[in-house]
Design an enzyme around this catalytic site. Structure first.
Site, mmCIF file in Angstrom:
data_model
loop_
_atom_site.group_PDB
_atom_site.id
_atom_site.type_symbol
_atom_site.label_atom_id
_atom_site.label_comp_id
_atom_site.label_asym_id
_atom_site.label_seq_id
_atom_site.Cartn_x
_atom_site.Cartn_y
_atom_site.Cartn_z
ATOM 1 N N ASP A 133 0.825 -1.210 0.000
ATOM 2 C CA ASP A 133 0.000 0.000 0.000
ATOM 3 C C ASP A 133 0.861 1.264 0.000
ATOM 4 O OD1 ASP A 133 -2.377 1.370 -0.047
ATOM 5 O OD2 ASP A 133 -2.677 1.316 2.120
ATOM 6 N N HIS A 191 2.212 3.796 -9.157
ATOM 7 C CA HIS A 191 1.988 2.371 -9.448
ATOM 8 C C HIS A 191 3.161 1.791 -10.236
ATOM 9 C CE1 HIS A 191 -1.868 2.424 -7.608
ATOM 10 N NE2 HIS A 191 -2.417 3.243 -8.486
ATOM 11 N N LEU A 232 10.747 -20.476 -5.422
ATOM 12 C CA LEU A 232 9.813 -19.624 -4.675
ATOM 13 C C LEU A 232 8.463 -19.711 -5.369
ATOM 14 C CD1 LEU A 232 9.319 -17.103 -2.665
ATOM 15 C CD2 LEU A 232 9.813 -15.686 -4.659
HETATM 16 C C1 IPE Z 1 -5.332 -2.822 -0.184
HETATM 17 O O1 IPE Z 1 -5.008 -1.480 -0.342
HETATM 18 C C2 IPE Z 1 -5.330 -3.525 -1.494
HETATM 19 C C3 IPE Z 1 -4.042 -3.614 -2.191
HETATM 20 C C4 IPE Z 1 -2.878 -3.207 -1.757
HETATM 21 C C5 IPE Z 1 -4.096 -4.261 -3.467
HETATM 22 P P1 IPE Z 1 -6.136 -0.345 -0.431
HETATM 23 O O2 IPE Z 1 -5.416 0.943 -0.541
HETATM 24 O O3 IPE Z 1 -7.115 -0.673 -1.493
HETATM 25 O O4 IPE Z 1 -6.851 -0.498 0.992
HETATM 26 P P2 IPE Z 1 -7.842 0.498 1.753
HETATM 27 O O5 IPE Z 1 -8.906 0.892 0.784
HETATM 28 O O6 IPE Z 1 -7.032 1.680 2.184
HETATM 29 O O7 IPE Z 1 -8.344 -0.283 2.922
HETATM 30 C C1 IPE Z 2 -1.660 0.245 -3.391
HETATM 31 O O1 IPE Z 2 -1.407 1.609 -3.394
HETATM 32 C C2 IPE Z 2 -1.879 -0.294 -4.791
HETATM 33 C C3 IPE Z 2 -3.239 -0.752 -5.062
HETATM 34 C C4 IPE Z 2 -4.252 -0.767 -4.239
HETATM 35 C C5 IPE Z 2 -3.494 -1.252 -6.403
HETATM 36 P P1 IPE Z 2 -2.598 2.655 -3.350
HETATM 37 O O2 IPE Z 2 -2.994 2.987 -4.746
HETATM 38 O O3 IPE Z 2 -3.688 2.189 -2.479
HETATM 39 O O4 IPE Z 2 -1.873 3.909 -2.697
HETATM 40 P P2 IPE Z 2 -2.481 4.913 -1.640
HETATM 41 O O5 IPE Z 2 -2.967 4.120 -0.477
HETATM 42 O O6 IPE Z 2 -3.577 5.652 -2.331
HETATM 43 O O7 IPE Z 2 -1.316 5.795 -1.278
HETATM 44 MG MG MG Z 3 -4.117 2.424 -0.500
#
Ligand code: IPE
Ligand code: IPE
Ligand code: MG
Length: 258
Positions: free
Chosen positions: A26, A43, A137
Site C-alpha cells: 500500500d 503504481h 519460490l
Molecule cells: C489494499 O489497499 C489492497 C491492495 C494493496 C491491493 P487499499 O489501498 O485498497 O486499501 P484500503 O482501501 O485503504 O483499505
Molecule cells: C496500493 O497503493 C496499490 C493498489 C491498491 C493497487 P494505493 O494505490 O492504495 O496507494 P495509496 O494508499 O492511495 O497511497
Molecule cells: Mg491504499
C-alpha cells in the site's frame, strides 16, 4: 526485562526465516502525490519495488510470497485508475514471465479472475502453466482477491458437493474448509506486512491470517526495499509464536506445538 528473560524469549522465538510472507503493498498513490506526480507514476514505481522484493525472497529461504495486487474492492476506484492498473498488470506479466521462469519461480494467482479481460486471463494462465514445475519460490499474486470471496467460493463448492452426495454436512471442519480455499496447497502465512501506514487487513487473507505475525510500517510501497524487508523479518524473528500455549510450554521442546 532481565537478561535472562530476553534469552528465554530468544530461545522460544521462531528463529527461522518466515516460510510464507504475505504483503499488502500500500502507498503507491501517496508516494506519487508527495512528489506532485500522478498516481500512475506511483503504481509504476510500485512494480519496481515488487521486482526487488521477489528477487530478494527468491535468494532467501522464503518458500511463498503472496502479494496483494488488486482487491475485490479496488474496482471502486476511478475508471481511469482501474484501467491503468489493468494495463500495468498485463504489461508486467508479459515482460516478467520468462524472467520468473528462468529464476525457477512458480507463479500463481488467487482471486476471481473471471472479471478480467480475456487477454489478461490468458496471460495469467500462460504464466501459471509455464512456471508450474518451478520450485524455488512460489509467487502468489492476489488479483481481484477478497478474503470474503475466498470463503464464499469455498462454501459454494462444499455445498455443491453435499448436494451431489459427495460430502455430508458432518464432514465440514476447519481442515475441510481449508481444502477448498484458493490457498489450499500453501502453508499459512507466517509474516504479514502492510506498508503505507494503515493498520488494517482490507479483506486480504482473512481465514489464513489466524495465527500470522502482523507487521505494519509507515514506509510507502515504492520505497520498500531489501532493508525494509530485513527489518520486518528481524521483527518476526524476535517474536514468540505461542499458538495458544503458554510461553513456558513453548520452551519445552518435548511438547508438540499446534
Ligand atoms: C489494499 O489497499 C489492497 C491492495 C494493496 C491491493 P487499499 O489501498 O485498497 O486499501 P484500503 O482501501 O485503504 O483499505
Ligand atoms: C496500493 O497503493 C496499490 C493498489 C491498491 C493497487 P494505493 O494505490 O492504495 O496507494 P495509496 O494508499 O492511495 O497511497
Ligand atoms: Mg491504499
Amino acid at each position: 526485562m532481565s537478561t535472562d528473560d530476553s534469552n528465554s524469549l530468544e530461545l522460544a522465538s521462531n528463529s527461522s526465516i518466515p516460510r510464507h510472507i504475505a504483503i499488502i503493498m500500500d502507498g503507491n498513490g501517496r508516494w506519487a502525490q508527495k512528489r506532485f506526480m500522478p498516481r500512475a507514476i506511483g503504481h509504476q514505481a510500485g512494480v519496481k519495488a515488487v521486482r526487488k522484493i521477489v528477487e530478494y525472497c527468491a535468494r532467501q529461504e522464503v518458500k511463498v510470497l503472496t502479494l496483494f495486487a488488486f482487491s475485490s474492492e479496488n474496482w471502486r476506484r476511478p475508471e481511469e485508475e482501474v484501467s491503468l492498473l489493468m494495463g500495468l498488470f498485463t504489461a508486467t506479466l508479459q515482460r516478467e514471465i520468462n524472467k520468473l521462469d528462468r529464476n525457477n519461480i512458480r507463479l500463481r494467482f488467487i482471486g476471481d479472475r473471471t472479471k478480467f479481460s480475456d487477454k489478461l486471463q490468458e496471460k495469467m494462465l500462460e504464466g501459471e502453466f509455464q512456471t508450474k514445475d518451478n520450485n524455488a519460490l512460489t509467487l502468489v499474486v492476489a488479483a481481484n482477491y477478497g478474503g470474503r470471496w475466498d470463503m464464499s467460493q469455498a462454501f459454494q463448492t462444499i455445498m455443491e458437493k453435499i448436494m451431489a452426495g459427495d460430502l455430508e454436512s458432518q464432514d465440514i471442519s476447519e481442515q475441510l474448509i481449508n481444502q477448498y480455499l484458493s490457498t489450499s496447497d500453501l502453508p499459512e502465512p507466517d509474516l504479514f506486512i502492510r506498508t503505507g501506514g494503515e493498520q488494517r487487513v482490507s479483506n486480504f487473507l482473512l481465514w489464513q491470517l489466524a495465527y500470522t505475525e502482523l507487521y505494519f510500517t509507515e514506509t510507502l510501497w515504492p520505497d520498500f526495499d531489501q532493508h525494509s524487508l530485513e527489518d520486518a523479518i528481524k521483527s518476526f524473528k524476535s517474536r514468540q509464536r505461542r499458538f495458544g500455549h503458554t510461553g513456558e510450554q513453548m520452551l519445552d521442546k518435548s511438547i508438540t506445538l499446534i
